[in-house]
Write a protein that holds these residues in place. Structure first.
Motif, PDB file in Angstrom:
ATOM      1  N   ARG A 473      70.537  15.939  27.834  1.00 55.67           N
ATOM      2  CA  ARG A 473      71.302  17.188  27.828  1.00 55.67           C
ATOM      3  C   ARG A 473      70.773  18.463  26.946  1.00 55.67           C
ATOM      4  NH1 ARG A 473      76.748  13.816  26.710  1.00 55.67           N
ATOM      5  NH2 ARG A 473      77.541  13.684  28.652  1.00 55.67           N
ATOM      6  N   ARG A 479      67.277  17.726  34.096  1.00 53.18           N
ATOM      7  CA  ARG A 479      68.594  17.741  34.753  1.00 53.18           C
ATOM      8  C   ARG A 479      68.454  16.393  35.744  1.00 53.18           C
ATOM      9  NH1 ARG A 479      72.030  19.951  31.496  1.00 53.18           N
ATOM     10  NH2 ARG A 479      70.130  19.426  30.725  1.00 53.18           N
ATOM     11  N   LEU A 512      76.135  17.312  38.757  1.00 60.37           N
ATOM     12  CA  LEU A 512      74.618  17.551  38.431  1.00 60.37           C
ATOM     13  C   LEU A 512      73.950  17.476  39.846  1.00 60.37           C
ATOM     14  CD1 LEU A 512      73.650  15.811  35.171  1.00 60.37           C
ATOM     15  CD2 LEU A 512      73.386  18.282  35.660  1.00 60.37           C
TER      16      LEU A 512
END
Length: 750
Positions: A473, A479, A512
């Motif tokens: 994070r 990601r 995400l």
């Protein structure tokens, strides 16, 4: 008496009354004496719950009672020691099975298979027995056969037992030849084990009226007084610290020195720094002291020393962690087998104690490079989590000071990814301000979490995966890795039954992946897979409409992708179709669910034919779901056929797979029982529900928080099933009494 008082706690001497239940013992006696091929039983329980004592009582009740000796039909196998090879069938008792080297244990079991009629009793603090590691490390056909044998074994967990302090006090007093006297008042702690109770009783008898703590530590302090008295009786005057070092060296070797001659033992004492340059006479004096204080056991036990192993190993490990330079010297200079055993003993003693982990870190920090072979050998044992915590502490300070992993641990470059992931923990020093270092730390922690999960260490795996998620994070460019780590965390948490935390992880993963798919069409498959997982999570929370919407979107995406590249995307499509069918069934639309399930069945059948190891469990899941859905649609004959196929597939699973899939196998048997009851096959239905309950009980014993509630539900299901079968029988009798045969009533007066 010939033996020291402390040796009364050696299980073989049976000084205290046996407190275990007779049901378990009777069952083991029946198993051990029954004819048939080689068989294995697994018995687990925390330290001190009486596993070894159970084995001793079992040996005593067999036709040729008594602990093992040359020619006796039982063999005791301890970690790091090579047990004698019996000539024919034997009872092989494997102590601390979760601390054995995988190759050594596989070899021992492979030898047992060659002796039909042999019984192998595996005793461990916890199971599973590192199935994934075993599957990777054994290669020969006999070892694989041994692996399969353990996979089919019945297992049980010993419950905590309570010893009566007064009865133990009286029994040990009689063994010491002391006049009976009232036992002092003693209140055990909630965590007291049978060994604690015996130690407290012995301490009160040896204290001779002095004020000593009624616990193991108090008993060991009394034992140290005896060491000095034995030395004085031999005309020796060594310091107490030197005697502690000598005994710690001997105990850390797990007593295997007791099978050596005095010369070999004297050479081994060269590991004690104070004796490195001493003359041979001084070493011989200390060997004489050790032989006098702890002579070979009067009960022949394959060279086992006459001391209670857990106590003395605990004493040795505690002393060695206070003397890290001595411990490191031992681990470096011993043979790999003995060094590995000593490290496992140190780690087991440190487990669960912050001060013990810090002391173990100090030992490892003495020579990280020199100890790598020993550390690697300990992978796959039950001490992985403790070593991980100690290694993190040992590595942290030098990493913060600017050292690199390559400098501290050059050897791991040659390890494969799986071994590296367990050997190298994530430390604060790795998670520094440098983004590259943070990425490496996150990658390492993610690999470690996945590996620990494969090995059955789910709680430690969840901790590692949480660390990986936290680190990813903080790195903007990671990601995609964050999404993958969240997926791993979701699966791990679902396995632990932590649905709230798992739901949060899958929601974050979906968001995400949605963003990543918007930027890169190549990420659409990952997005669809996360939508399918989200659907399952929503369904478990009772949000059926949202669950169907989520998985329907996933199916639409995957149908397009599978049409273009079926080999690449069929697996995800089959999983999504199964989840869509589940959502439709929950909404009362089983007919709509069937079309997707049949398509998923065709995909899974083809995949299982090409790669059984990977896809047989998935084929089992589809067959079970299809059977249940057909039953919901009142297509009972078809449902019964799919249920039979599911049970057949369950029987084709490899042992490690079968163990991992026990919840699904239990559900499959339950479903088959219900279908059989509807079709009037009462005998088969009752047999299937009992088989399902056997599996569910085993799961509930191993993980009560996760599976206890499911066991209660299955017990209610069984009662409903039995009530249904009884109602069927009554209805049949009312229709035509001649169709139902009843036993004759007896004892009624005319």
């Amino acid at each position: 008496m010939a033996l020291a008082p402390l040796t009364l706690l050696v299980p073989e001497l049976r000084a205290a009354p046996y407190a275990g239940g007779t049901d378990v013992l009777d069952d083991l006696v029946t198993w051990a004496t029954a004819p048939g091929p080689t068989s294995v039983r697994l018995v687990s329980g925390p330290a001190g719950t009486g596993k070894t004592r159970l084995a001793v009582e079992l040996a005593a009740r067999l036709p040729a009672p008594g602990p093992p000796a040359a020619g006796a039909p039982f063999v005791w196998a301890r970690p790091g020691a090579r047990p004698p090879e019996p000539e024919g069938p034997a009872l092989v008792i494997v102590e601390d099975a979760d601390a054995h080297e995988v190759g050594a244990l596989a070899g021992l079991l492979a030898g047992a298979i060659g002796r039909p009629g042999t019984r192998v009793l595996l005793l461990a603090r916890s199971f599973p027995m590192m199935w994934a590691t075993w599957a990777e490390e054994v290669h020969t056909s006999p070892e694989q056969e041994a692996f399969a044998l353990v996979g089919r074994a019945e297992s049980m967990t010993l419950p905590s037992v309570e010893l009566d302090f007064a009865a133990v006090h009286a029994a040990i007093a009689a063994k010491l030849g002391l006049a009976p006297s009232p036992a002092p008042s003693w209140r055990p702690s909630e965590a007291a084990t049978p060994l604690d109770v015996q130690a407290a009783a012995l301490a009160t008898l040896l204290a001779d009226g002095r004020d000593v703590s009624l616990d193991v530590d108090g008993l060991l302090r009394l034992e140290e007084e005896r060491w000095l008295a034995v030395a004085a009786g031999l005309g020796l005057a060594p310091g107490l610290d030197l005697l502690r070092d000598v005994l710690a060296v001997a105990a850390a070797l797990d007593g295997s020195v007791f099978g050596d001659g005095d010369l070999e033992l004297g050479e081994l004492l060269l590991r004690v720094p104070e004796l490195a340059y001493a003359d041979s006479e001084e070493r011989r004096d200390l060997v004489r002291w050790l032989r006098t204080a702890y002579p070979p056991s009067a009960v022949p036990a394959a060279g086992r020393p006459a001391w209670p192993e857990d106590l003395m190993l605990g004493l040795a490990a505690g002393h060695l962690t206070r003397r890290p330079e001595l411990a490191a010297r031992l681990l470096r200079r011993l043979s790999d087998r003995r060094a590995w055993r000593a490290l496992v003993a140190l780690a087991r003693t440190a487990a669960g104690r912050p001060e013990g982990v810090r002391a173990l870190a100090a030992v490892l920090g003495q020579d990280l490079t020199g100890l790598q072979n020993v550390l690697t050998a300990a992978l796959g044992t039950g001490v992985t989590g403790t070593l991980d915590a100690a290694l993190a502490l040992a590595l942290d300070e030098p990493l913060r000071a600017g050292a690199t992993l390559a400098e501290l641990l050059p050897g791991p470059a040659a390890l494969d990814e799986a071994a590296l992931a367990v050997l190298l923990p994530m430390t604060n020093g790795l998670a520094g301000a440098d983004e590259a270092a943070q990425t490496s730390a996150a990658d390492l922690r993610w690999l470690q979490g996945k590996r620990l999960s494969e090995l059955g260490h789910d709680d430690e795996a969840a901790d590692a995966l949480r660390d990986a998620v936290r680190l990813y994070r903080s790195i903007p460019g990671e990601r995609e890795s964050l999404a993958l780590a969240l997926n791993s965390l979701y699966n791990c948490l679902m396995g632990l039954g932590r649905q709230e935390e798992a739901h949060a992880a899958i929601v974050e993963e979906v968001e995400l992946n949605r963003a990543l798919a918007g930027r890169s069409p190549g990420h659409r498959a990952a997005y669809a897979a996360s939508l399918s997982n989200l659907s399952a999570a929503l369904g478990r929370r009772g949000r059926e409409e949202e669950a169907l919407a989520s998985v329907s979107e996933a199916v639409s995406i995957l149908r397009v992708l599978s049409g273009a590249r079926p080999r690449e995307h069929d697996a995800d499509l089959a999983g999504a179709l199964a989840n869509e069918a589940y959502a439709l069934t929950r909404l009362g639309r089983p007919e709509e669910a069937l079309a997707g399930l049949y398509q998923a069945l065709e995909i899974r059948r083809r995949q299982a034919g090409e790669d059984p190891a990977a896809f047989l469990p998935k084929l089992l899941l589809v067959l079970n779901n299809l059977s249940a859905t057909l039953r919901e649609s009142d297509r009972l004959t078809q449902a019964a056929e799919m249920a039979r196929r599911a049970v057949t597939v369950a029987g084709e699973l490899a042992p490690a797979q079968a163990r991992a899939q026990r919840p699904l196998i239990a559900a499959t048997l339950l479903n088959k029982a219900v279908v059989g009851a509807y079709l009037g096959d009462a005998a088969a239905a009752e047999a299937d529900i009992e088989a399902a309950l056997d599996i569910q009980r085993q799961l509930a014993v191993e993980r009560p928080q996760q599976y206890g509630g499911q066991l209660e539900k299955m017990l209610r299901d069984r009662q409903r099933l039995l009530d249904f079968l009884l109602a069927q029988q009554v209805d049949q009798h009312l229709d035509d009494p001649a169709d139902v045969r009843h036993a004759s009533d007896v004892g009624d007066e005319p």
